[in-house]
Design a protein around this motif. Structure first.
Motif, PDB file in Angstrom:
ATOM      1  N   PRO A  40      16.814   5.797  27.342  1.00 18.83           N
ATOM      2  CA  PRO A  40      16.475   4.954  28.429  1.00 18.83           C
ATOM      3  C   PRO A  40      17.300   5.196  30.065  1.00 18.83           C
ATOM      4  N   ASN A  41      16.864   6.788  30.439  1.00 21.66           N
ATOM      5  CA  ASN A  41      15.818   7.617  31.707  1.00 21.66           C
ATOM      6  C   ASN A  41      15.213   8.003  31.769  1.00 21.66           C
ATOM      7  N   PRO A  42      13.606   7.238  32.007  1.00 22.93           N
ATOM      8  CA  PRO A  42      12.194   7.682  31.327  1.00 22.93           C
ATOM      9  C   PRO A  42      12.351   8.266  32.847  1.00 22.93           C
ATOM     10  N   GLY A  43      10.805   9.070  33.155  1.00 23.79           N
ATOM     11  CA  GLY A  43      10.828   9.588  33.946  1.00 23.79           C
ATOM     12  C   GLY A  43       9.521   9.251  34.660  1.00 23.79           C
ATOM     13  N   ALA A  44       8.725   8.955  36.508  1.00 25.04           N
ATOM     14  CA  ALA A  44       7.951   9.206  36.701  1.00 25.04           C
ATOM     15  C   ALA A  44       7.616   9.013  35.837  1.00 25.04           C
ATOM     16  N   GLU A  45       6.296   9.600  35.206  1.00 22.44           N
ATOM     17  CA  GLU A  45       5.349   9.561  34.218  1.00 22.44           C
ATOM     18  C   GLU A  45       5.084   8.841  33.279  1.00 22.44           C
ATOM     19  N   ALA A  46       6.999   8.853  32.996  1.00 17.84           N
ATOM     20  CA  ALA A  46       6.829   7.501  31.824  1.00 17.84           C
ATOM     21  C   ALA A  46       6.685   6.096  32.118  1.00 17.84           C
ATOM     22  N   LEU A  47       6.857   5.546  33.971  1.00 21.33           N
ATOM     23  CA  LEU A  47       7.090   4.195  34.559  1.00 21.33           C
ATOM     24  C   LEU A  47       5.496   4.064  34.681  1.00 21.33           C
ATOM     25  N   GLU A  48       4.743   5.624  35.592  1.00 19.64           N
ATOM     26  CA  GLU A  48       3.584   5.134  35.918  1.00 19.64           C
ATOM     27  C   GLU A  48       2.257   4.913  34.348  1.00 19.64           C
ATOM     28  N   VAL A  49       2.903   5.098  32.960  1.00 21.84           N
ATOM     29  CA  VAL A  49       1.840   5.260  32.070  1.00 21.84           C
ATOM     30  C   VAL A  49       2.347   4.271  31.549  1.00 21.84           C
ATOM     31  N   GLU A  50       3.200   3.625  31.696  1.00 16.07           N
ATOM     32  CA  GLU A  50       4.156   1.654  31.418  1.00 16.07           C
ATOM     33  C   GLU A  50       2.944   1.042  32.685  1.00 16.07           C
ATOM     34  N   ALA A  51       2.983   1.017  33.293  1.00 19.22           N
ATOM     35  CA  ALA A  51       2.084   0.358  34.541  1.00 19.22           C
ATOM     36  C   ALA A  51       0.933  -0.296  33.764  1.00 19.22           C
ATOM     37  N   ALA A  52       0.424   1.331  33.458  1.00 25.27           N
ATOM     38  CA  ALA A  52      -0.889   1.338  32.664  1.00 25.27           C
ATOM     39  C   ALA A  52      -1.781   0.964  31.180  1.00 25.27           C
ATOM     40  N   GLY A  53      -0.387   0.168  30.816  1.00 30.22           N
ATOM     41  CA  GLY A  53      -0.054   0.008  28.958  1.00 30.22           C
ATOM     42  C   GLY A  53       0.528   0.083  27.764  1.00 30.22           C
ATOM     43  N   ALA A  54       1.382   1.635  28.747  1.00 31.33           N
ATOM     44  CA  ALA A  54       1.906   2.296  27.244  1.00 31.33           C
ATOM     45  C   ALA A  54       3.465   1.011  26.988  1.00 31.33           C
ATOM     46  N   ARG A  55       3.964   0.953  25.520  1.00 25.69           N
ATOM     47  CA  ARG A  55       5.001   0.124  25.954  1.00 25.69           C
ATOM     48  C   ARG A  55       6.660   1.600  25.902  1.00 25.69           C
ATOM     49  N   LEU A  56       7.590   0.985  26.574  1.00 29.76           N
ATOM     50  CA  LEU A  56       8.645   1.567  27.323  1.00 29.76           C
ATOM     51  C   LEU A  56       9.457   0.796  27.051  1.00 29.76           C
ATOM     52  N   ASN A  57      10.368   1.482  25.758  1.00 29.96           N
ATOM     53  CA  ASN A  57      11.883   1.130  25.115  1.00 29.96           C
ATOM     54  C   ASN A  57      11.460  -0.404  24.997  1.00 29.96           C
ATOM     55  N   PRO A  58      10.471   0.029  23.622  1.00 31.18           N
ATOM     56  CA  PRO A  58      10.146  -1.499  23.572  1.00 31.18           C
ATOM     57  C   PRO A  58      10.908  -2.458  22.372  1.00 31.18           C
ATOM     58  N   PRO A  59      10.944  -3.447  21.497  1.00 29.02           N
ATOM     59  CA  PRO A  59      12.041  -3.190  20.298  1.00 29.02           C
ATOM     60  C   PRO A  59      12.203  -2.763  18.868  1.00 29.02           C
ATOM     61  N   ASP A  60      13.084  -2.478  18.278  1.00 33.34           N
ATOM     62  CA  ASP A  60      12.963  -1.931  17.731  1.00 33.34           C
ATOM     63  C   ASP A  60      11.801  -1.892  16.438  1.00 33.34           C
ATOM     64  N   ALA A  61      11.663  -3.044  16.184  1.00 36.19           N
ATOM     65  CA  ALA A  61      10.836  -3.067  15.294  1.00 36.19           C
ATOM     66  C   ALA A  61       8.905  -2.440  15.846  1.00 36.19           C
ATOM     67  N   ASP A  62       9.066  -2.065  16.262  1.00 36.48           N
ATOM     68  CA  ASP A  62       7.688  -2.341  16.894  1.00 36.48           C
ATOM     69  C   ASP A  62       7.988  -0.421  16.578  1.00 36.48           C
ATOM     70  N   LEU A  63       8.848   0.502  16.386  1.00 36.53           N
ATOM     71  CA  LEU A  63       8.570   1.694  16.047  1.00 36.53           C
ATOM     72  C   LEU A  63       8.100   2.218  14.220  1.00 36.53           C
ATOM     73  N   ALA A  64       8.387   0.804  13.622  1.00 42.26           N
ATOM     74  CA  ALA A  64       7.348   0.786  12.415  1.00 42.26           C
ATOM     75  C   ALA A  64       5.821   1.171  12.819  1.00 42.26           C
ATOM     76  N   GLU A  65       4.707   1.028  14.290  1.00 39.12           N
ATOM     77  CA  GLU A  65       3.924   1.359  13.511  1.00 39.12           C
ATOM     78  C   GLU A  65       3.639   2.493  13.844  1.00 39.12           C
ATOM     79  N   ALA A  66       4.464   4.024  13.913  1.00 37.85           N
ATOM     80  CA  ALA A  66       4.854   4.916  15.295  1.00 37.85           C
ATOM     81  C   ALA A  66       3.555   5.937  13.202  1.00 37.85           C
ATOM     82  N   ARG A  67       2.806   6.518  13.698  1.00 38.28           N
ATOM     83  CA  ARG A  67       2.621   7.547  13.023  1.00 38.28           C
ATOM     84  C   ARG A  67       3.239   9.544  12.953  1.00 38.28           C
TER      85      ARG A  67
END
Length: 268
Positions: A40-67
């Motif tokens: 809920p309060n991501p740091g600078a690195e998280a925001l930077e990697v989100e801009a590069a294509g990571a999913r930050l706080n996506p819908p709960d359904a996306d969590l099922a993809e995690a290995r």
């Protein structure tokens, strides 16, 4: 990164989570698209990697993809976070916790019995110089976790989970001990007459150089200490204070014991 680890869900993308993200990106071991971040309060690195294509706080359904699900949150908050994500994870998702104190058994129980490993990292993972204490009862998960963190530094397997308390005290918390030492040495240098900027430059360059020499040579620290300690010289005079009664041996034994005790308390 090995496909057995990705997509990688990181729950808690603050300072330590951010250091791991930075290290994986620096090593070329992960691409932003392979990361799912929940904070809920991501740091600078998280925001930077989100801009590069990571999913930050996506819908709960996306969590099922995690290995693999990496729990990088404060020990005091983990049960609430686990309750939020548990219903949405794949049945075969594996859990890795970097939380101090909290047992693999408790984490696994809160997350549907999923295989769980524990790792205690250091923030130098951000530059590929981290130290990682690893415990996993499941041999397959131990290998996967080892492969995940190997690009970020040195990984040490622990044969028993009870040793995580000592590893936390002697490694996970230890960078702060060194930084406190540097603070105190800089202060002592200024008290001895050096200007603050000179003290800062000399002390930091000395510490970095000594650590680099230890790393490069692989020498025993006791041998390196002997090499710079002339009998009856200035270094010996200082070491008689530092290693005498109430000095480093006693202080560090007490400090590590206190940190290990606190680790046990955090586990409830």
């Amino acid at each position: 990164m090995n496909s057995s680890a990705t997509p990688l869900l990181i729950v808690g993308a603050g300072r330590m989570g951010g250091a791991l993200i930075a290290g994986w990106r620096r090593a070329g071991a992960v691409s932003p698209a392979e990361l799912i971040l929940r904070d809920p309060n991501p740091g600078a690195e998280a925001l930077e990697v989100e801009a590069a294509g990571a999913r930050l706080n996506p819908p709960d359904a996306d969590l099922a993809e995690a290995r693999i699900v990496l729990l990088a949150i404060k020990p005091q908050l983990w049960r609430g976070a686990a309750a939020q994500i548990a219903p949405h994870l794949a049945a075969d998702a594996a859990i890795i916790s970097i939380m101090a104190g909290v047992s693999a058994r408790d984490i696994s129980a809160a997350l549907g019995g999923r295989a769980t490993a524990r790792v205690m990292p250091t923030t130098a993972a951000a530059i590929g110089k981290g130290a990682f204490s690893l415990f996993a009862a499941d041999a397959g998960l131990r290998r996967r976790a080892g492969d995940l963190f190997a690009p970020l530094g040195v990984v040490v397997d622990l044969p028993d989970e009870s040793l995580m308390h000592a590893a936390t005290a002697a490694s996970g918390s230890a960078p702060a001990y060194l930084y406190a030492f540097i603070e105190a040495l800089e202060s002592a240098a200024t008290d001895a007459g050096l200007a603050a900027d000179a003290a800062r430059s000399l002390v930091r360059a000395t510490i970095v150089g000594a650590a680099a020499l230890l790393d490069l040579t692989g020498e025993d620290p006791a041998e390196l200490r002997r090499q710079v300690t002339s009998p009856g010289g200035t270094t010996q005079a200082a070491l008689e204070v530092l290693t005498g009664e109430g000095g480093f041996p006693d202080l560090l034994q007490r400090a590590v014991a206190a940190a290990a005790a606190r680790s046990r308390e955090l586990g409830g």
